[in-house]
Design an enzyme around this catalytic site. Structure first.
Site, PDB file in Angstrom:
ATOM      1  N   GLU A 148       0.858  -1.192  -0.031  1.00 30.31           N
ATOM      2  CA  GLU A 148       0.019  -0.052  -0.141  1.00 30.31           C
ATOM      3  C   GLU A 148       0.872   1.244  -0.032  1.00 30.31           C
ATOM      4  O   GLU A 148       0.294   2.364  -0.528  1.00 30.31           O
ATOM      5  CB  GLU A 148      -0.887   0.063   1.321  1.00 30.31           C
ATOM      6  CG  GLU A 148      -2.283  -0.282   0.811  1.00 30.31           C
ATOM      7  CD  GLU A 148      -3.478   0.074   1.843  1.00 30.31           C
ATOM      8  OE1 GLU A 148      -3.032   0.306   3.138  1.00 30.31           O
ATOM      9  OE2 GLU A 148      -4.598  -0.636   1.985  1.00 30.31           O
ATOM     10  N   HIS A 203       7.730 -26.563  -1.834  1.00 31.13           N
ATOM     11  CA  HIS A 203       7.149 -27.780  -2.467  1.00 31.13           C
ATOM     12  C   HIS A 203       5.949 -27.314  -3.421  1.00 31.13           C
ATOM     13  O   HIS A 203       5.002 -28.088  -3.955  1.00 31.13           O
ATOM     14  CB  HIS A 203       6.390 -28.923  -1.573  1.00 31.13           C
ATOM     15  CG  HIS A 203       7.866 -29.431  -1.100  1.00 31.13           C
ATOM     16  ND1 HIS A 203       8.268 -30.800  -1.348  1.00 31.13           N
ATOM     17  CD2 HIS A 203       8.686 -29.017   0.291  1.00 31.13           C
ATOM     18  CE1 HIS A 203       9.540 -31.047  -0.663  1.00 31.13           C
ATOM     19  NE2 HIS A 203       9.634 -29.983   0.073  1.00 31.13           N
ATOM     20  N   LYS A 233     -13.927   0.594  -3.687  1.00 34.92           N
ATOM     21  CA  LYS A 233     -14.927   1.059  -2.942  1.00 34.92           C
ATOM     22  C   LYS A 233     -16.082   1.793  -3.570  1.00 34.92           C
ATOM     23  O   LYS A 233     -17.237   1.628  -3.493  1.00 34.92           O
ATOM     24  CB  LYS A 233     -14.769   1.916  -1.803  1.00 34.92           C
ATOM     25  CG  LYS A 233     -13.689   1.192  -0.551  1.00 34.92           C
ATOM     26  CD  LYS A 233     -13.353   2.144   0.461  1.00 34.92           C
ATOM     27  CE  LYS A 233     -12.081   1.781   1.296  1.00 34.92           C
ATOM     28  NZ  LYS A 233     -11.696   2.664   2.215  1.00 34.92           N
TER      29      LYS A 233
END
Ligand code: PA5
Length: 432
Positions: A285, A306, A420
């Protein structure tokens, strides 16, 4: 805490680093002198040194009151209002704490997704357990935690009655603004303030992190002590050669400029999974702006050797690794003798699991370096509150330096608003 980067020097030499030291040092000065972009959000620089004994006592008193009345404490928050606390708690707590009823309260989390099934399952647990709620939101308006809080608040009121519910809910929010502040004032919830000049992802050493961490039973004083020690160490060292935050930020920057756009933060200690999540949020961010920034990824080894191990070794050459190394384990688990030796493991019998884990780390580093992946190590002697406090402050400062070198504002997050706005429009929220 120490940083070692010998295994990155094949990609960026010490001479090149020293040649660019002034860049890192200038970015460090921009942060500490508070004259760069976003400088109204630099409260975290001095914050650890300014926490008073009274601040600590009120956090500790509230946390122990909550713990005393609760099997479960639910921490409601998202992003910076959640990850720091979880990073520290998961690093310190017993790996199977929810299975150990004597180690209460269990800390659970809500408000970081809108999964209906998750909320259902949480309510199912809360039907059967005594609990408290800590609702954390700096803006006080973030939809995910607000929605979770509405549901959990109602559950709490129905279970305990209005007056008793008010003794089980604590709010951590802005001093004056936001719906959560208004609600907390109306309901008379105990409330802790997130300072104006500390942004979400830099707020773990405010009540945002300290209250849940103290409720989980860990020493917030030692955590802050670690941060204070690291602060002093960094502020006393304005030059590349002595300042690990400048070193780390500068190496990352030089590798990025060579085309390595992805940093894989790894650890051979699964308890650091959420610390890596916190790191991802802090750097993602803060740096990812103006079409710039290193993509922060994470992995836990041996598990991910793995799965992602193949890609790291032989996939597209676009990444470098930073390994969070823990030197010592707290406990010993003996490798039992086996006369038959059918599994062929007798050769390991006199070694500790921790030693074998470190040898796996060494072998991995050698392999990845052979594969062209520069390897930086950030090393702590053991996982405890003090060293976690050091790491938190170290990464916060490194992130600020890094953002300033990239010429972005490390303290805003305008891009987060896009989803948003779309969501509100799609939901038909008034005004969107
Ligand atoms: O780092 C940040 O600022 C963000 O990740 C916020 O912490 C996150 O969006 C939550 O915001 P708030 O605390 O306002 O609910």
């Amino acid at each position: 805490m120490k940083i070692t980067f010998n295994d990155a020097l094949f990609a960026v030499s010490m001479d090149e680093l020293r040649g660019h030291a002034a860049l890192g040092e200038a970015a460090f000065q921009t942060a500490v002198q508070k004259n760069g972009r976003g400088n109204d959000f630099l409260g975290w620089i001095d914050l650890p040194a300014e926490i008073s004994d009274d601040d600590m006592k009120s956090v500790e008193a509230c946390a122990s009151a909550m713990a005393a009345q609760s099997d479960v404490v639910v921490v409601i928050g998202i992003g910076g209002s959640y990850l720091g606390a979880r990073a520290v708690i998961e690093a310190l707590q017993h790996s199977f704490r929810p299975m150990l009823p004597q180690q209460k309260p269990t800390i659970l989390y809500a408000g970081n997704s809108m999964s209906e099934d998750y909320l259902h399952d949480l309510l199912d647990v809360l039907d059967k357990k005594d609990y408290s709620l800590v609702v954390i939101s700096k803006s006080g308006t973030t939809t995910e935690p607000a929605l979770a809080f509405r549901i959990l608040k109602q559950h709490c009121e129905q279970k305990y009655g209005l007056d008793n519910a008010r003794k089980r809910i604590v709010a951590v929010t802005d001093r004056a603004r936001g719906a959560l502040k208004t609600l907390a004032t109306e309901e008379g919830y105990p409330t802790f303030v997130i300072p104006d000049d500390v942004g979400g992802r830099y707020s773990v050493l405010t009540p945002v992190g300290l209250l849940p961490i103290a409720a989980a039973g860990f020493s917030v004083r030692k955590l802050v002590e670690g941060a204070v020690a690291m602060r002093q160490r960094l502020l006393d060292a304005p030059h590349f050669d002595d300042n690990p935050a400048i070193q780390y930020a500068l190496i990352r920057y030089m590798l990025y400029n060579q085309g390595l756009k992805l940093e894989m933060m790894t650890s051979f200690e699964p308890k650091l999974f959420y610390f890596i999540e916190w790191f991802k949020q802090l750097f993602g961010e803060s740096e990812g702006k103006d079409h710039k920034g290193i993509f922060p990824a994470g992995a836990i080894f041996s598990t991910d050797l793995h799965s992602l191990g193949q890609y790291i070794q032989e996939g597209t050459r676009q990444l470098f690794e930073t390994v969070l190394t823990v030197e010592n384990a707290h406990y010993k688990v003996a490798i039992p003798a086996d006369e038959k030796n059918t599994d062929g493991l007798n050769y390991l019998q006199h070694r500790s699991i921790n030693e074998i884990n470190h040898i796996a780390q060494q072998g991995t580093c050698m392999a990845h370096v052979d594969g062209g992946v520069p390897n930086i190590q950030v090393v702590i002697p053991e996982i405890n509150e003090f060293y976690l406090g050091e790491l938190i402050y170290f990464f916060e400062m490194s992130c600020a330096i890094s953002g300033y070198m990239l010429e972005v504002n490390p303290f805003d997050q305008p891009g987060v608003e896009a989803y948003k706005r779309n969501m509100f429009k799609l939901l038909g929220k008034p005004g969107f």
